[in-house]
Enzyme design. Structure first.
Site, PDB file in Angstrom:
ATOM      1  N   TYR A 142      58.489  17.490  39.311  1.00  0.00           N
ATOM      2  CA  TYR A 142      58.323  18.256  40.600  1.00  0.00           C
ATOM      3  C   TYR A 142      57.085  17.746  41.277  1.00  0.00           C
ATOM      4  O   TYR A 142      56.862  17.822  42.484  1.00  0.00           O
ATOM      5  CB  TYR A 142      58.058  19.776  40.170  1.00  0.00           C
ATOM      6  N   LYS A 193      63.966  16.157  26.116  1.00  0.00           N
ATOM      7  CA  LYS A 193      65.193  15.198  25.796  1.00  0.00           C
ATOM      8  C   LYS A 193      64.788  13.811  25.542  1.00  0.00           C
ATOM      9  O   LYS A 193      64.946  13.023  26.145  1.00  0.00           O
ATOM     10  CB  LYS A 193      66.291  15.241  27.166  1.00  0.00           C
ATOM     11  N   ASP A 226      69.193  20.774  26.295  1.00  0.00           N
ATOM     12  CA  ASP A 226      70.720  21.135  26.391  1.00  0.00           C
ATOM     13  C   ASP A 226      71.258  21.869  25.262  1.00  0.00           C
ATOM     14  O   ASP A 226      71.863  22.936  25.112  1.00  0.00           O
ATOM     15  CB  ASP A 226      71.667  20.017  26.712  1.00  0.00           C
ATOM     16  N   ASP A 250      61.475  25.635  33.793  1.00  0.00           N
ATOM     17  CA  ASP A 250      62.049  26.362  34.996  1.00  0.00           C
ATOM     18  C   ASP A 250      63.486  27.086  34.762  1.00  0.00           C
ATOM     19  O   ASP A 250      63.791  28.328  34.915  1.00  0.00           O
ATOM     20  CB  ASP A 250      62.229  25.430  36.186  1.00  0.00           C
ATOM     21  N   ASP A 254      64.618  31.107  33.095  1.00  0.00           N
ATOM     22  CA  ASP A 254      65.288  31.960  33.875  1.00  0.00           C
ATOM     23  C   ASP A 254      66.521  32.449  33.181  1.00  0.00           C
ATOM     24  O   ASP A 254      66.943  33.524  33.404  1.00  0.00           O
ATOM     25  CB  ASP A 254      65.970  31.098  35.175  1.00  0.00           C
TER      26      ASP A 254
END
Ligand code: NAD
Length: 362
Positions: A142, A193, A226, A250, A254
């Site tokens: 970000y 990852k 994942d 993020d 959520d």
């Protein structure tokens, strides 16, 4: 010692939900003998309307000087597309996080027993759930440079962002996760990852080395992001502390939030090393219900509880508030967003009354 709380109610339902947390704070001040000074400021659209800025330097200075900042919510249709991009209300929150150097975002996904049936998962998978996410908040994709949208020589356009972490950014947030784990079930799952991203390889190396050198007593395992997403909906109770980066945190936090029911229930904290903590509900300003007095104030009251735990040195008070909320829910008191058959529907003020009444009993 005098402690201080700086309150930024913001926009939309912000002032309504903050008012109930403020009543709880006033109750604590009146009944414990703790000296806590409370001041208020403007942020978001409310600040833009007065100062032409979503966060002024003076307000940021007040926040930096406090022990804890309690934040409501910002934004709404009144300002959408009507301000310069860097003056939109949401920028006020980004500037605040940056100004406080709040690099560790803590979000818990806790399922209160009385709310287990509100989950999309079966009760046995969710009852007793208690995950703490520690998400890196100031770095990663970000914020990484270079970023942009360019036009290539052949006329095609390319959009790009950079996932970038230094070893010290990883280490400082990992340290928070290990410290938190020591106060809980002493387990950290570090999520990245590393199979496809170099930033993930470094993340895994740094976290592994820190655990070996400073936290050998804390159990550490690693999981690809994942797989973590799958495990969260398959066996969410396997986790204690999940440590992850800005982007994966993020998304995963959520997803975990929705396992527990309503947005109106979930608090968060953003911590720097030694500066003030920023405490806020995870939801937004809910313009669709703003001004009606029906918003759920629980996420904000629980954010205040986190402030007592992490910034004000009052862990017992945090537990008392959390227990009061749990009892209120067990007694079937509900705002509209979490209303269920056979329960009693209350408005924002009514939920505040019920939480205060429980606090007074204990
Ligand atoms: P939102 O979280 O405000 O609302 C989503 C839905 O959840 C709405 O239907 C709302 O009524 C409901 N809801 C949210 N909080 C609730 C509560 N406490 N009680 C009962 N119901 C509640 O998200 P959105 O609609 O995507 O965004 C609205 C505005 O909030 C936008 O301007 C957005 O930019 C802003 N926003 C602010 C923050 C923040 O301040 N941290 C976070 C997200 C969005």
């Amino acid at each position: 010692m005098t402690k201080s709380v700086f309150i930024l109610a913001g926009d939309g339902i912000g002032p309504e939900i903050i008012a109930e947390a403020r009543r709880v704070l006033d109750y604590v001040i009146a009944t414990t003998g703790e000296v806590i000074t409370v001041t208020d400021g403007l942020v978001g659209g409310a600040s833009y309307d007065v100062h032409g800025e979503p966060l002024t330097d003076a307000t940021l200075d007040q926040a930096i000087a406090a022990n804890a900042v309690l934040f409501g919510a910002i934004g709404g249709p009144k300002w959408d597309g009507k301000t310069d991009y860097d003056k939109r209300p949401e920028q006020g929150l980004l500037n605040l996080r940056q100004g406080l150097n709040a690099f560790a975002n803590l979000r818990s996904a806790v399922c209160f027993p009385a709310m287990a049936d509100a989950s999309s998962l079966k009760r046995e998978f969710i009852e007793g759930l208690d995950i703490l996410f520690v998400r890196e908040l100031m770095g990663g994709v970000y914020f990484g440079q270079p970023r942009g949208i360019d036009t290539l020589a052949d006329g095609s356009r390319v959009g790009y962002n950079t996932q970038r972490y230094t070893d010290w950014e990883i280490e400082r947030v990992a340290r928070v996760a290990f410290e938190m784990a020591r106060k809980r079930d002493n387990r950290v799952t570090s999520v990245e990852k590393a199979n496809v991203m170099e930033s993930g390889v470094l993340w895994r190396e740094v976290v592994t080395a820190l655990q070996a050198s400073d936290y050998p007593d804390v159990a550490l395992d690693h999981m690809y992001a994942d797989n973590c997403a799958m495990q969260l909906v398959k066996q969410p109770k396997q986790f204690d502390v999940i440590l992850t980066d800005n982007l994966f945190g993020d998304l995963l936090s959520d997803a975990a939030a929705m396992l527990t029911g309503s947005l109106g229930m979930l608090p968060s904290a953003s911590l720097s090393g030694d500066g003030p903590g920023l405490y806020e509900p995870i939801h937004g300003s809910a313009p669709d219900i703003a001004g009606k007095g029906i918003a759920n104030p629980i996420a904000t009251v629980l954010s205040l509880a986190m402030a007592f735990r992490y910034s004000l040195g009052m862990k017992d008070m945090a537990e008392r508030i959390e227990n009061a909320v749990s009892t209120v829910l067990k007694n079937g008191i509900r705002t509209g967003d979490i209303m269920d058959e056979g329960c009693t529907k209350v408005n924002t003020r009514g939920m505040g009354d019920a939480i205060l009444a429980e606090l007074e009993k204990n």
